[in-house]
Motif scaffolding. Structure first.
Motif, short mmCIF file in Angstrom:
data_model
loop_
_atom_site.label_atom_id
_atom_site.label_comp_id
_atom_site.label_asym_id
_atom_site.label_seq_id
_atom_site.Cartn_x
_atom_site.Cartn_y
_atom_site.Cartn_z
N ILE A 155 0.60 -62.42 24.08
CA ILE A 155 -0.94 -62.54 24.36
C ILE A 155 -1.30 -61.03 24.76
O ILE A 155 -0.77 -60.24 25.18
CB ILE A 155 -0.96 -63.47 25.87
N GLU A 156 -2.47 -61.04 24.36
CA GLU A 156 -3.35 -59.86 24.34
C GLU A 156 -4.26 -59.99 25.76
O GLU A 156 -5.35 -60.49 25.54
CB GLU A 156 -3.99 -59.13 23.34
N PHE A 157 -3.90 -59.49 26.85
CA PHE A 157 -4.96 -59.63 27.67
C PHE A 157 -6.20 -58.55 27.93
O PHE A 157 -5.87 -57.56 27.56
CB PHE A 157 -4.36 -59.93 29.15
N GLU A 158 -7.15 -59.07 28.53
CA GLU A 158 -8.34 -58.14 28.93
C GLU A 158 -7.98 -57.57 30.39
O GLU A 158 -7.86 -58.56 31.12
CB GLU A 158 -9.48 -58.73 28.77
N LEU A 159 -7.78 -56.37 30.56
CA LEU A 159 -7.31 -56.04 31.86
C LEU A 159 -8.54 -55.29 32.58
O LEU A 159 -9.40 -54.53 32.24
CB LEU A 159 -6.10 -54.94 32.08
N TYR A 160 -8.76 -55.56 33.86
CA TYR A 160 -9.82 -55.52 34.60
C TYR A 160 -9.42 -55.01 35.92
O TYR A 160 -8.15 -55.41 36.43
CB TYR A 160 -11.05 -56.26 34.89
N GLU A 161 -10.04 -54.17 36.62
CA GLU A 161 -9.88 -53.99 38.10
C GLU A 161 -11.11 -54.02 39.06
O GLU A 161 -12.05 -53.73 38.24
CB GLU A 161 -8.95 -52.83 38.56
N ILE A 162 -11.09 -54.21 40.29
CA ILE A 162 -11.92 -54.18 40.93
C ILE A 162 -12.21 -52.78 41.80
O ILE A 162 -11.51 -52.61 42.64
CB ILE A 162 -12.27 -55.34 42.03
N VAL A 163 -13.23 -52.00 41.64
CA VAL A 163 -13.64 -50.84 42.39
C VAL A 163 -14.85 -50.71 42.95
O VAL A 163 -15.81 -50.75 42.15
CB VAL A 163 -13.37 -49.68 41.23
N ARG A 164 -14.71 -50.38 44.15
CA ARG A 164 -16.09 -50.81 44.94
C ARG A 164 -16.82 -51.77 44.48
O ARG A 164 -18.13 -51.67 44.31
CB ARG A 164 -16.67 -49.35 44.70
N GLY A 165 -16.16 -52.93 44.61
CA GLY A 165 -16.97 -54.38 44.51
C GLY A 165 -17.29 -54.37 42.98
O GLY A 165 -18.07 -55.68 42.74
N GLN A 166 -16.77 -53.65 42.01
CA GLN A 166 -17.35 -53.93 40.81
C GLN A 166 -16.13 -54.14 39.81
O GLN A 166 -15.00 -53.51 40.18
CB GLN A 166 -18.38 -52.86 40.12
N VAL A 167 -16.29 -54.96 38.73
CA VAL A 167 -15.40 -55.27 37.93
C VAL A 167 -15.27 -54.20 36.85
O VAL A 167 -16.44 -54.01 36.23
CB VAL A 167 -15.38 -56.55 37.13
N VAL A 168 -14.43 -53.16 36.72
CA VAL A 168 -14.41 -52.39 35.65
C VAL A 168 -13.05 -52.46 34.83
O VAL A 168 -12.04 -52.96 35.33
CB VAL A 168 -14.36 -51.04 36.35
N PRO A 169 -12.93 -51.91 33.69
CA PRO A 169 -11.78 -51.85 32.82
C PRO A 169 -10.79 -51.28 33.64
O PRO A 169 -10.89 -50.22 34.30
CB PRO A 169 -12.27 -51.04 31.69
N TYR A 170 -9.37 -51.88 33.65
CA TYR A 170 -8.33 -51.24 34.29
C TYR A 170 -7.95 -49.88 33.59
O TYR A 170 -7.70 -49.51 32.57
CB TYR A 170 -7.32 -52.20 34.08
N GLN A 171 -7.56 -49.07 34.70
CA GLN A 171 -7.23 -47.75 34.34
C GLN A 171 -5.50 -47.69 34.71
O GLN A 171 -5.41 -47.69 35.78
CB GLN A 171 -7.86 -46.70 35.17
N GLU A 172 -4.73 -47.31 33.64
CA GLU A 172 -3.49 -47.11 33.76
C GLU A 172 -3.10 -45.84 34.50
O GLU A 172 -3.32 -44.90 34.29
CB GLU A 172 -2.63 -47.22 32.62
N GLU A 173 -2.89 -46.01 35.87
CA GLU A 173 -2.56 -44.82 36.84
C GLU A 173 -1.13 -44.97 37.56
O GLU A 173 -1.08 -46.15 38.22
CB GLU A 173 -3.78 -44.68 37.72
N ASP A 174 -0.43 -44.07 37.59
CA ASP A 174 0.57 -43.94 38.45
C ASP A 174 0.23 -43.79 39.95
O ASP A 174 1.15 -44.30 40.89
CB ASP A 174 1.63 -43.22 38.15
N ALA A 175 -0.78 -42.98 40.13
CA ALA A 175 -0.92 -42.86 41.59
C ALA A 175 -1.40 -44.06 42.42
O ALA A 175 -1.87 -45.09 41.80
CB ALA A 175 -2.16 -41.93 41.66
N PRO A 176 -0.95 -44.03 43.81
CA PRO A 176 -1.45 -45.23 44.67
C PRO A 176 -3.06 -45.36 44.79
O PRO A 176 -3.82 -44.49 44.31
CB PRO A 176 -0.88 -44.59 46.07
N ARG A 177 -3.45 -46.38 45.22
CA ARG A 177 -4.80 -47.03 45.22
C ARG A 177 -5.87 -45.79 45.35
O ARG A 177 -6.77 -45.54 44.85
CB ARG A 177 -4.95 -48.08 45.99
N ARG A 178 -5.38 -45.21 46.51
CA ARG A 178 -6.62 -44.21 47.08
C ARG A 178 -6.58 -43.17 46.03
O ARG A 178 -7.83 -42.79 45.63
CB ARG A 178 -6.44 -43.55 48.57
N GLY A 179 -5.51 -42.60 45.71
CA GLY A 179 -5.37 -41.66 44.84
C GLY A 179 -5.85 -42.02 43.48
O GLY A 179 -6.72 -41.25 42.85
#
Lengths: 223, 235, 235
Positions: free
Chosen positions: C200-224
């Motif tokens: 299955i190919e999912f569409e990945l999103y995340e919530i940043v400042r209350g908005q749904v944006v495409p997910y960014q692959e990052e190793d850094a912790p959330r704040r980072g």
């Protein structure tokens, strides 16, 4: 209809399997009757009136604390949410909850009546049917209010205090009428004598069941 | 709110009240049976009328709030309950002051006073809800429902209490209650007093209502600011 | 292009003075799976609640199957299924009774047979007449899944479906998601971290400042991650 029966059946089954609504109502009624027995001066010949009053006091107090359990219990595992998610009409949900709550109150009323008769030396007369009518109508009216206002118990801060505070004055007409019919029944009067009071009870029930049916959807939802 | 409306309403309320006071204390003849104390009647009845009208307004505001969902109806309902409770309390106080010299007790369970007392309890509950619980839309909806249910209860309370009281004659004497006012001057005084209290009610309601509207506006502003800060990435 | 299953327009939700979602735009095409990633309190559960028609948005609106969630009727509720960390099961009812109840509420024809087949399908046939109170977490979870899907929804909302699960539980959820998507269902799932389901190919999103944006692959912790979003990306 299907949904109404399904939900009602569910509530009745759950009650039989340890729901403790009826137990709570009966225990509270018993406690109140005990307190009244010790607290009230028994006047000779005041039997039926005192007994009727004591019975209704017990039921109202028990109801204030126990009649909203049908709604409160739905919160376990988020089942109320699941019901709201489903296509079930909120008014049908109300009708089912009201019927369940009234059923438990009537069952408790039967137990309370027996206890009141023992504690206050009341007579088992022919007018028991009249007494039954008063209790059934009273339980229906109380449950109609309690189920509607139960949303406040659940969702408002201080809800447990607010519910009794609101229900009691609103219930006053039914309380007056119920006690009048009950006292008449316990002193052996036929149904016709308390005709007007029964009329008030019926009007009360019709009015608030209809009101609850129409207004429930506005109180049961989430924020 | 419109300052002119405020001023006009306040001024007319003041004028009417002064006229009414003159009429009640100077102009209207003393009633035969009850003497001077009976003059309380000219305050007692208008207060009751205002209280009942107010609670009717609460129900209507409640219906509109549930229907339209705009905050203005909730503000109106809330204001109406507060002012209504004020006058309801006055009914009970004047009733008590009246009862003492006539019947010798500070309180009597006559049908009208009892009904007013039950009303007082119901709307007291409404006020408690709004005071204790949080200030959310959901609570506003609860309040609207309670206002409607309470108003629906009023006729049932009136009928049941009246029936209740006819069986316990005990302390009671049927009060005049607007009927049997022999002198036409009494009728006029009552009507003037009614008008004065209605104007007073309208003025107080307007006052409280505008206060609540301002509060709503402030809340909206606060929400907008919080939203803007949120958007900008602040905490 | 087929009409989207979910479509939002400037969706926002504020609880009191706390904004959670703002200017949220989200779109889901039929038969697709989306994962919305975020930490606690970021609004992903709120987003699902709005899609489910349980919570009304403060600003904007969401259209599910073309219908505004604020005006959801039974017709649309029938097409949505939801699972959350709450099981939505009655502990004192048996597995069968739970399923039959919900089947009836969702107007499934032949509720008894359908419930039976789901119990078999999820390997719960032997415990069908045991009370849910006696179930293990894994069994409860399987039953919750059956409950969510018993009426054949076109949209599945899964709130953190993998939280608190062991290896077997997670495998079951994966199977469930795959079969649902294979049957043409659309899925929106929320999670703390992205997950994968074979095939299955999912569409990945995340919530940043209350908005749904495409997910960014990052190793850094959330704040980072937030800071790194603001930092210019290395070319």
């Amino acid at each position: 209809m299907n949904a109404f029966l399904a939900i009602l059946r569910k509530d009745l089954i759950l009650e039989l399997r340890g729901g403790r609504s009826t137990t709570a109502l009966v225990s509270l009624a018993l406690l109140v009757l005990v307190v009244l027995t010790f607290a009230l001066e028994r006047t000779a010949g005041g039997g039926p009136a005192t007994g009727a009053g004591a019975l209704w006091i017990a039921l109202v107090f028990a109801g204030m604390l126990g009649a909203t359990r049908v709604m409160v219990a739905e919160q376990e595992n988020g089942c109320l949410r699941a019901l709201l998610l489903s296509p079930v009409d909120r008014a049908i949900l109300y009708a089912a909850k009201l019927t369940a709550s009234a059923t438990f109150m009537i069952a408790a009323a039967v137990a309370a009546t027996i206890m009141a008769m023992l504690f206050f030396n009341l007579e088992f007369s022919d007018s028991l049917a009249t007494l039954g009518i008063a209790l059934i109508l009273g339980a229906l009216g109380f449950s109609a209010l309690a189920t509607l206002l139960a949303a406040i118990s659940i969702r408002a801060r201080g809800g447990e205090l607010l519910l009794p505070l609101l229900i009691v004055p609103i219930f006053v007409p039914a309380l007056i009428a119920g006690v009048k019919v009950s006292a008449a029944a316990l002193s052996g009067a036929p149904l016709a004598a308390a005709r007007e009071w029964v009329g008030i009870l019926v009007a009360f029930d019709v009015l608030f069941i209809a009101a609850g049916y129409l207004l429930f959807e506005h109180v049961v939802g989430e924020e | 709110m419109n300052r002119r409306l405020y001023g006009a309403l306040g001024l007319s309320a003041l004028t009417a009240m002064l006229v009414a006071l003159y009429m009640v204390f100077v102009w209207v003849p003393t009633e035969a049976d009850q003497g001077i104390v009976q003059r309380i009647f000219y305050f007692h009845v208008p207060c009751a009328w205002v209280a009942f009208a107010s609670f009717g307004l609460v129900a209507i505001a409640g219906i509109f709030y549930l229907w339209m969902g705009t905050q203005i109806w909730d503000d109106l309902g809330y204001a109406a309950v507060e002012i209504g409770m004020l006058f309801c309390t006055l009914v009970l106080i004047t009733g008590s002051l009246w009862a003492k010299p006539i019947w010798g007790t500070w309180w009597t369970w006559d049908s009208r006073l009892t009904t007013t007392f039950v009303l007082w309890l119901m709307y007291g509950g409404y006020l408690m809800l709004r005071t204790i619980a949080d200030d959310t839309e959901q609570i506003a909806r609860f309040a609207a429902v309670i206002g409607i249910v309470a108003a629906l209860d009023v006729p049932v309370v009136i009928v049941s209490v009246r029936l209740w009281r006819t069986i316990h004659p005990a302390v009671l004497v049927t009060r005049q209650g607007g009927h049997g006012l022999e002198d036409p001057r009494m009728v006029v005084t009552l009507l003037v007093s009614l008008a004065a209290f209605t104007l007073l009610f309208a003025w107080l309601l307007l006052l409280r209502f505008s206060e609540l509207r301002m509060r709503t506006r402030l809340a909206t502003l606060a929400r907008d600011i919080a939203l803007a800060r949120f958007r900008a990435g602040a905490a | 292009m087929a009409a989207p299953v979910i479509e939002t327009h400037a969706l926002g939700k504020t609880f009191g003075l706390t904004p959670v979602l703002q200017d949220t735009e989200f779109r889901l095409s039929p038969g697709r799976g989306a994962i919305v990633i975020g930490g606690n309190g970021c609004g992903k559960s709120t987003l699902l609640s709005i899609f489910a028609g349980l919570v009304a948005p403060s600003q904007g609106y969401a259209l599910i199957f073309g219908e505004d969630t604020r005006r959801f009727g039974p017709r649309y509720r029938r097409r949505i299924g939801m699972m959350s960390h709450q099981s939505f099961l009655y502990p004192n009812l048996t597995a069968r009774e739970n399923l039959e109840l919900y089947a009836r509420l969702y107007e499934v024809s032949a509720p008894r047979e359908v419930a039976e087949s789901w119990l078999a399908r999820l390997g719960l046939a032997d415990s069908a007449d045991d009370r849910v109170r006696t179930f293990s977490r894994g069994m409860e979870q399987r039953l919750a899944a059956a409950r969510a899907m018993i009426h054949g929804p076109s949209l599945l909302l899964l709130d953190e479906p993998f939280t608190g699960l062991d290896f077997d539980g997670a495998a079951r959820v994966r199977t469930l998601i795959k079969s649902a998507l294979d049957e043409g269902c659309s899925i929106v799932a929320t999670a703390h971290t992205p997950f994968a389901v074979e095939g299955i190919e999912f569409e990945l999103y995340e919530i940043v400042r209350g908005q749904v944006v495409p997910y960014q692959e990052e190793d850094a912790p959330r704040r980072g991650r937030l800071r790194s979003l603001l930092r210019p990306r290395p070319s």
